[in-house]
Design an enzyme around this catalytic site. Structure first.
Site, PDB file in Angstrom:
ATOM      1  N   SER A  69       0.833  -1.205   0.000  1.00  0.00           N
ATOM      2  CA  SER A  69       0.000   0.000   0.000  1.00  0.00           C
ATOM      3  C   SER A  69       0.871   1.260   0.000  1.00  0.00           C
ATOM      4  CB  SER A  69      -0.963  -0.037   1.189  1.00  0.00           C
ATOM      5  OG  SER A  69      -1.963   0.944   1.063  1.00  0.00           O
ATOM      6  N   ASP A 124      -8.346  -2.707  -7.231  1.00  0.00           N
ATOM      7  CA  ASP A 124      -7.756  -2.499  -5.911  1.00  0.00           C
ATOM      8  C   ASP A 124      -8.810  -1.932  -4.957  1.00  0.00           C
ATOM      9  OD1 ASP A 124      -6.370  -0.655  -3.848  1.00  0.00           O
ATOM     10  OD2 ASP A 124      -4.741  -1.909  -4.593  1.00  0.00           O
ATOM     11  N   HIS A 141      -6.393  -5.907  -1.816  1.00  0.00           N
ATOM     12  CA  HIS A 141      -5.385  -4.877  -1.553  1.00  0.00           C
ATOM     13  C   HIS A 141      -4.336  -5.476  -0.628  1.00  0.00           C
ATOM     14  CE1 HIS A 141      -3.848  -0.775  -1.218  1.00  0.00           C
ATOM     15  NE2 HIS A 141      -3.845  -0.886   0.101  1.00  0.00           N
TER      16      HIS A 141
END
Length: 398
Positions: free
Chosen positions: A174, A270, A337
């Site tokens: 991330s 995502d 994600h």
């Protein structure tokens, strides 16, 4: 009968705990005290920190430096809210972290990297480790020093043995995956010239698209992050020499200039980007996207159509990666994600696959140059191996 059933469930619970222990290992927290005199500190001025599981056997001189995710803070008010949490202060971080998936020390679950030195760097600056502002306002005591933290952590690890590295990977999830992109070439410059150095970004390829209301929400937000943290000096000069610094926070504007080999693991849908870039709360005042963002199966046909458009935009933004063997990509068609740090999506019998290949196998083959890997999945919901995220109302996705 009731007692027998209870005993059965207890056995299942015990087995599950044993399985989790087998897949993961708890690793203690190390404070980087040497960073403090350099001003390389968290938002609240506390020292940065990481979890370090030492390598062994043939992996003793191989290193993974993995940066944690957790969003960004784009102004003083938001950074103040973050300052006294685990994402702004090492005083509030968990003392242990569970290493599994890509960070597992078990050969069965992580065959290519299990015996490497594996470091998870905690995220406490709010700028993807790019900020550097000298002045500290005594009213807020906010330190914008993420770029200094990045360098100080690498220097600390060099002193602890990484100076002898034969193989080294900079990676992250991330916001940490964005770190791996933006700081990839800097990492290469800081470690020994003789080491094989590569970078891996997990869910860090954030794209610049309009939200469902037509506003440039993420572009404005990133510009504010860069301005607040003084990030411009730590962004790739190949980008800032031609674009405004805020635009150089987007991977699509820097990736073509990265010299170090790099691999991208990302979901085309995502979940963080759908929730926060495509349909952020500010663009959806009546909550029409709320249920869809929690569970993709609850999206209307119209919402799915918009998400297919997002996928098209994502693949367009990804085009700068190219197809060189030095680059790699695993772009699945899942609503997910960060897929490398959990065993179920890294490598297990039911993990997501592309071209009959798990993420673990694709990354390992690419790193060791067994074969190149550039695979882009078909459109949702075509891949039955996806582990699509389902969120509750308060669950974070960072």
């Amino acid at each position: 009968m009731k007692g027998t059933r209870m005993a059965t469930w207890l056995s299942v619970l015990v087995f599950a705990v044993i399985l989790l222990k087998a897949e993961g290992v708890d690793v203690g927290l190390t404070y980087v005290q040497s960073a403090v005199p350099k001003g390389a500190v968290c938002l609240d001025g506390s020292p940065p920190a990481y979890h370090f599981d030492k390598g062994f056997g043939a992996g003793i001189n191989n290193w993974i430096v993995h940066f944690e995710g957790g969003g960004w803070c784009n102004n003083v008010s938001v950074c103040l809210d973050r300052r006294d949490t685990r994402l702004g202060s090492s005083k509030n971080m968990d003392q242990t972290a569970s290493f599994s998936g890509y960070l597992s020390n078990k050969q069965k679950f992580n065959p290519d990297f299990y015996n490497w030195n594996r470091i998870k760097v905690r995220y406490c600056d709010g700028s993807s480790f790019t900020g550097d502002v000298e002045a500290v306002d005594p009213k807020t005591n906010l330190h914008f020093r993420g770029g200094r933290i990045f360098v100080a952590v690498i220097e600390d690890l060099l002193a602890k043995g990484m100076r002898n590295a034969q193989n080294a990977i900079l990676s992250g999830c991330s916001a940490g995956g964005l770190t791996a992109i933006l700081q990839c070439d800097r990492f290469r410059s800081l470690i020994p010239a003789g080491a094989k150095a590569k970078c891996i970004s997990d869910a860090g390829y954030f794209i610049n698209v309009k939200d469902v209301s037509g506003a440039q929400h993420i572009q404005e937000f990133y510009s504010q992050v860069v301005a607040t943290h003084g990030s411009a000096k730590n962004l790739p000069a190949s980008c800032t020499s031609r674009l405004s610094p805020g635009l150089c926070f987007f991977p699509e504007n820097v990736v073509s200039q990265i010299k170090t080999p790099i691999f991208f693991v990302n979901a085309a849908y995502d979940s963080w980007q759908i929730k926060n870039i495509l349909a952020p709360g500010v663009a959806d005042p009546h909550g029409q996207w709320r249920e869809c963002k929690l569970d993709i199966k609850k999206c209307s046909s119209g919402q799915l159509s918009v998400m297919q458009g997002f996928r098209t935009d994502f693949l367009s933004a990804l085009s700068g990666v190219g197809n060189s063997p030095a680059r790699g990509k695993f772009i699945d068609g899942c609503y997910a994600h960060c897929q490398m740090g959990t065993q179920e999506t890294w490598m297990r019998a039911d993990s997501p696959v592309l071209a009959k290949t798990t993420i673990a196998k694709a990354v390992g083959d690419w790193y060791y140059e067994t074969r190149p890997f550039h695979e882009i999945d078909c459109t949702y919901p075509c891949n039955p191996t996806c582990h699509n995220r389902i969120f509750d109302n308060n669950q974070k996705d960072d």
